[in-house]
Design a protein around this motif. Structure first.
Motif, PDB file in Angstrom:
ATOM      1  N   ASP A  67       0.876  -1.187   0.000  1.00 14.21           N
ATOM      2  CA  ASP A  67       0.000   0.000   0.000  1.00 14.21           C
ATOM      3  C   ASP A  67       0.897   1.216   0.000  1.00 14.21           C
ATOM      4  OD1 ASP A  67      -2.055   1.807   0.143  1.00 14.21           O
ATOM      5  OD2 ASP A  67      -2.496   1.456   2.269  1.00 14.21           O
ATOM      6  N   ASP A  68       1.382   1.560  -1.195  1.00 14.26           N
ATOM      7  CA  ASP A  68       2.412   2.594  -1.319  1.00 14.26           C
ATOM      8  C   ASP A  68       2.000   3.667  -2.323  1.00 14.26           C
ATOM      9  OD1 ASP A  68       4.641   1.126   0.236  1.00 14.26           O
ATOM     10  OD2 ASP A  68       4.098  -0.332  -1.310  1.00 14.26           O
ATOM     11  N   LYS A  69       2.721   4.764  -2.260  1.00 15.60           N
ATOM     12  CA  LYS A  69       2.592   5.833  -3.244  1.00 15.60           C
ATOM     13  C   LYS A  69       3.986   6.196  -3.747  1.00 15.60           C
ATOM     14  CE  LYS A  69       0.097   8.364  -0.347  1.00 15.60           C
ATOM     15  NZ  LYS A  69      -0.712   9.483   0.212  1.00 15.60           N
ATOM     16  N   THR A  70       4.032   6.753  -4.935  1.00 19.40           N
ATOM     17  CA  THR A  70       5.300   7.146  -5.552  1.00 19.40           C
ATOM     18  C   THR A  70       5.170   8.565  -6.081  1.00 19.40           C
ATOM     19  OG1 THR A  70       5.892   4.865  -6.151  1.00 19.40           O
ATOM     20  CG2 THR A  70       6.929   6.630  -7.427  1.00 19.40           C
ATOM     21  N   TYR A  71       6.254   9.309  -5.970  1.00 16.72           N
ATOM     22  CA  TYR A  71       6.292  10.678  -6.478  1.00 16.72           C
ATOM     23  C   TYR A  71       7.318  10.739  -7.604  1.00 16.72           C
ATOM     24  CZ  TYR A  71       5.179  15.644  -5.859  1.00 16.72           C
ATOM     25  OH  TYR A  71       4.708  16.936  -6.022  1.00 16.72           O
ATOM     26  N   PHE A  72       6.939  11.427  -8.707  1.00 17.08           N
ATOM     27  CA  PHE A  72       7.734  11.394  -9.923  1.00 17.08           C
ATOM     28  C   PHE A  72       7.707  12.771 -10.577  1.00 17.08           C
ATOM     29  CE2 PHE A  72       8.291  10.259 -14.471  1.00 17.08           C
ATOM     30  CZ  PHE A  72       9.449   9.492 -14.387  1.00 17.08           C
ATOM     31  N   LEU A  73       8.836  13.158 -11.156  1.00 12.71           N
ATOM     32  CA  LEU A  73       8.975  14.468 -11.810  1.00 12.71           C
ATOM     33  C   LEU A  73       9.361  14.240 -13.266  1.00 12.71           C
ATOM     34  CD1 LEU A  73      11.073  17.471 -10.421  1.00 12.71           C
ATOM     35  CD2 LEU A  73      11.408  16.658 -12.741  1.00 12.71           C
ATOM     36  N   PHE A  74       8.748  15.018 -14.173  1.00 11.22           N
ATOM     37  CA  PHE A  74       9.134  14.906 -15.581  1.00 11.22           C
ATOM     38  C   PHE A  74       8.879  16.228 -16.298  1.00 11.22           C
ATOM     39  CE2 PHE A  74       4.668  13.685 -15.495  1.00 11.22           C
ATOM     40  CZ  PHE A  74       4.126  14.293 -16.619  1.00 11.22           C
ATOM     41  N   THR A  75       9.533  16.400 -17.424  1.00  9.60           N
ATOM     42  CA  THR A  75       9.265  17.522 -18.322  1.00  9.60           C
ATOM     43  C   THR A  75       8.867  16.958 -19.679  1.00  9.60           C
ATOM     44  OG1 THR A  75      11.551  17.711 -19.122  1.00  9.60           O
ATOM     45  CG2 THR A  75      10.959  18.985 -17.142  1.00  9.60           C
ATOM     46  N   VAL A  76       8.241  17.792 -20.502  1.00 11.42           N
ATOM     47  CA  VAL A  76       7.877  17.390 -21.868  1.00 11.42           C
ATOM     48  C   VAL A  76       8.352  18.477 -22.837  1.00 11.42           C
ATOM     49  CG1 VAL A  76       5.879  16.051 -21.106  1.00 11.42           C
ATOM     50  CG2 VAL A  76       5.579  18.462 -21.745  1.00 11.42           C
ATOM     51  N   ASP A  77       8.354  18.149 -24.096  1.00 10.48           N
ATOM     52  CA  ASP A  77       8.671  19.120 -25.142  1.00 10.48           C
ATOM     53  C   ASP A  77       7.392  19.904 -25.437  1.00 10.48           C
ATOM     54  OD1 ASP A  77       9.362  20.584 -27.351  1.00 10.48           O
ATOM     55  OD2 ASP A  77      10.264  18.901 -28.443  1.00 10.48           O
ATOM     56  N   HIS A  78       7.309  21.131 -24.916  1.00  7.45           N
ATOM     57  CA  HIS A  78       6.092  21.932 -25.065  1.00  7.45           C
ATOM     58  C   HIS A  78       5.788  22.297 -26.516  1.00  7.45           C
ATOM     59  CE1 HIS A  78       5.805  22.057 -20.813  1.00  7.45           C
ATOM     60  NE2 HIS A  78       6.745  22.958 -20.604  1.00  7.45           N
ATOM     61  N   ARG A  79       6.776  22.154 -27.399  1.00 10.65           N
ATOM     62  CA  ARG A  79       6.558  22.486 -28.814  1.00 10.65           C
ATOM     63  C   ARG A  79       5.773  21.384 -29.538  1.00 10.65           C
ATOM     64  NH1 ARG A  79      12.824  23.168 -29.986  1.00 10.65           N
ATOM     65  NH2 ARG A  79      12.648  21.189 -28.852  1.00 10.65           N
ATOM     66  N   LYS A  80       5.689  20.214 -28.914  1.00  6.46           N
ATOM     67  CA  LYS A  80       5.022  19.079 -29.533  1.00  6.46           C
ATOM     68  C   LYS A  80       3.575  19.008 -29.063  1.00  6.46           C
ATOM     69  CE  LYS A  80       5.152  14.034 -29.846  1.00  6.46           C
ATOM     70  NZ  LYS A  80       5.824  12.792 -29.367  1.00  6.46           N
ATOM     71  N   PRO A  81       2.591  19.179 -29.977  1.00  3.98           N
ATOM     72  CA  PRO A  81       1.187  19.103 -29.568  1.00  3.98           C
ATOM     73  C   PRO A  81       0.862  17.761 -28.909  1.00  3.98           C
ATOM     74  CG  PRO A  81       1.359  19.996 -31.784  1.00  3.98           C
ATOM     75  CD  PRO A  81       2.732  19.496 -31.415  1.00  3.98           C
ATOM     76  N   GLY A  82       0.210  17.830 -27.750  1.00  6.56           N
ATOM     77  CA  GLY A  82      -0.204  16.614 -27.069  1.00  6.56           C
ATOM     78  C   GLY A  82       0.881  15.931 -26.267  1.00  6.56           C
ATOM     79  N   ALA A  83       2.033  16.590 -26.072  1.00  2.00           N
ATOM     80  CA  ALA A  83       3.146  15.944 -25.373  1.00  2.00           C
ATOM     81  C   ALA A  83       2.779  15.587 -23.932  1.00  2.00           C
ATOM     82  CB  ALA A  83       4.373  16.850 -25.395  1.00  2.00           C
ATOM     83  N   LEU A  84       2.111  16.510 -23.249  1.00  2.26           N
ATOM     84  CA  LEU A  84       1.711  16.220 -21.868  1.00  2.26           C
ATOM     85  C   LEU A  84       0.657  15.131 -21.830  1.00  2.26           C
ATOM     86  CD1 LEU A  84       1.787  16.756 -18.848  1.00  2.26           C
ATOM     87  CD2 LEU A  84       0.193  18.662 -19.197  1.00  2.26           C
ATOM     88  N   CYS A  85      -0.282  15.186 -22.758  1.00  2.00           N
ATOM     89  CA  CYS A  85      -1.328  14.159 -22.849  1.00  2.00           C
ATOM     90  C   CYS A  85      -0.711  12.777 -23.076  1.00  2.00           C
ATOM     91  CB  CYS A  85      -2.295  14.507 -23.967  1.00  2.00           C
ATOM     92  SG  CYS A  85      -3.670  13.347 -24.138  1.00  2.00           S
ATOM     93  N   ASP A  86       0.294  12.697 -23.952  1.00  2.00           N
ATOM     94  CA  ASP A  86       0.968  11.428 -24.220  1.00  2.00           C
ATOM     95  C   ASP A  86       1.622  10.887 -22.953  1.00  2.00           C
ATOM     96  OD1 ASP A  86       0.218  11.572 -26.863  1.00  2.00           O
ATOM     97  OD2 ASP A  86       2.150  12.362 -27.559  1.00  2.00           O
TER      98      ASP A  86
END
Length: 285
Positions: free
Chosen positions: A194-213
């Protein structure tokens, strides 16, 4: 809140001075004579103390149930190598402390989170009084002790430590007001189921839908997200880092698969740690 009690001496860095809610959370989390509590003036100082091994571990405020995320803590994670080893929850009840009467006050000192958690009460009872943000609630109490026209929003512990009168108790807007803290160290916790995980990431904002992907990866691997934040990435203007918390442990097969895929998609990706779920059972997502 679960407690830790060990045989060997451990030093715990917390947001000082004495009497802050972080100090209170540290005392509840780490119980026994083997623990030395060390106050630091800022959250970034706590990160530095643990990273430089001047303290064994640190405790920092992460989010509040009323006022949301502590952005200073998020920002410190961006450049840090520290891992989250545990979380802790503390019910927070704010009090107006002063040596003067309510009618004599011209300013109120407190941490921005505490001021935000009491904004309705302040607007009703102290309209027009200056609200002064300081580094911690306990430092606010120190200032109020020396300023006859000021009050502090702080804990009852501070009233005793700094010889202040309790003008009004429990002035927080949300009566179930709770703050969550992270315990910082060099390693993450072992899997409990019964755990949780924390994660950090960046995306290429120039690419449409990058965050959605990127977010779709969690759905594809049947991982439940419980929190998401964004902050300036500190790399270049208008570029953001995304923080996600989800159910599961870094050792889980589906989590490993998801993070491998995210590291393929994202220019930057960093695991911040897994930790046992300590959310009070009466609280649900």
């Amino acid at each position: 809140m679960s407690v830790v009690s060990l045989q060997e001496d451990i030093s715990v860095a917390y947001l000082g001075p004495a009497g802050s809610y972080t100090h209170e959370a540290a005392q509840e989390r780490f119980v026994g004579n083997n623990f030395a509590y060390k106050p630091y003036a800022s959250i970034s100082d706590i990160f530095d103390a643990v990273e430089s091994r001047r303290t064994t571990c640190g405790i920092v405020p992460f989010e509040n149930s009323t006022f949301g995320s502590v952005v200073t803590t998020l920002d410190c994670f961006i450049g840090s190598k520290l891992r989250i080893s545990a979380e802790a929850y503390l019910p927070v009840h704010h009090n107006l402390l002063s040596k003067s009467k309510l009618s004599e006050l011209k300013k109120v000192y407190s941490h921005p989170q505490a001021l935000g958690q009491c904004k309705k009460w302040l607007a009703t009872h102290l309209p027009g009084v200056a609200l002064v943000e300081v580094a911690s609630t306990s430092y606010a109490a120190e200032l109020a002790k020396e300023d006859p026209e000021a009050a502090a929003i702080a804990s009852l512990m501070c009233a005793e430590l700094y010889s202040l009168n309790v003008i009004e108790r429990d002035i927080e807007d949300g009566k179930n007001n709770t703050t969550r803290f992270f315990i910082l160290g060099g390693s993450t916790s072992t899997r409990t189921g019964d755990d949780k995980t924390y994660f950090l990431f960046t995306v290429d904002h120039r690419k449409p839908g990058a965050l959605c992907d990127a977010l779709k990866v969690f759905k594809d691997h049947e991982i439940n997200l419980t929190k998401i934040d964004s902050r300036p990435s500190q790399q270049r203007p208008w570029h953001y880092a995304f923080f996600v918390e989800f159910q599961g442990h870094l050792e889980d097969e589906n989590v490993q698969g998801a993070l491998e895929k995210l590291k393929e998609l994202c220019p930057n990706a960093k695991e911040l740690g897994s930790y046992p779920n300590q959310r009070p059972k009466e609280d649900t997502y």
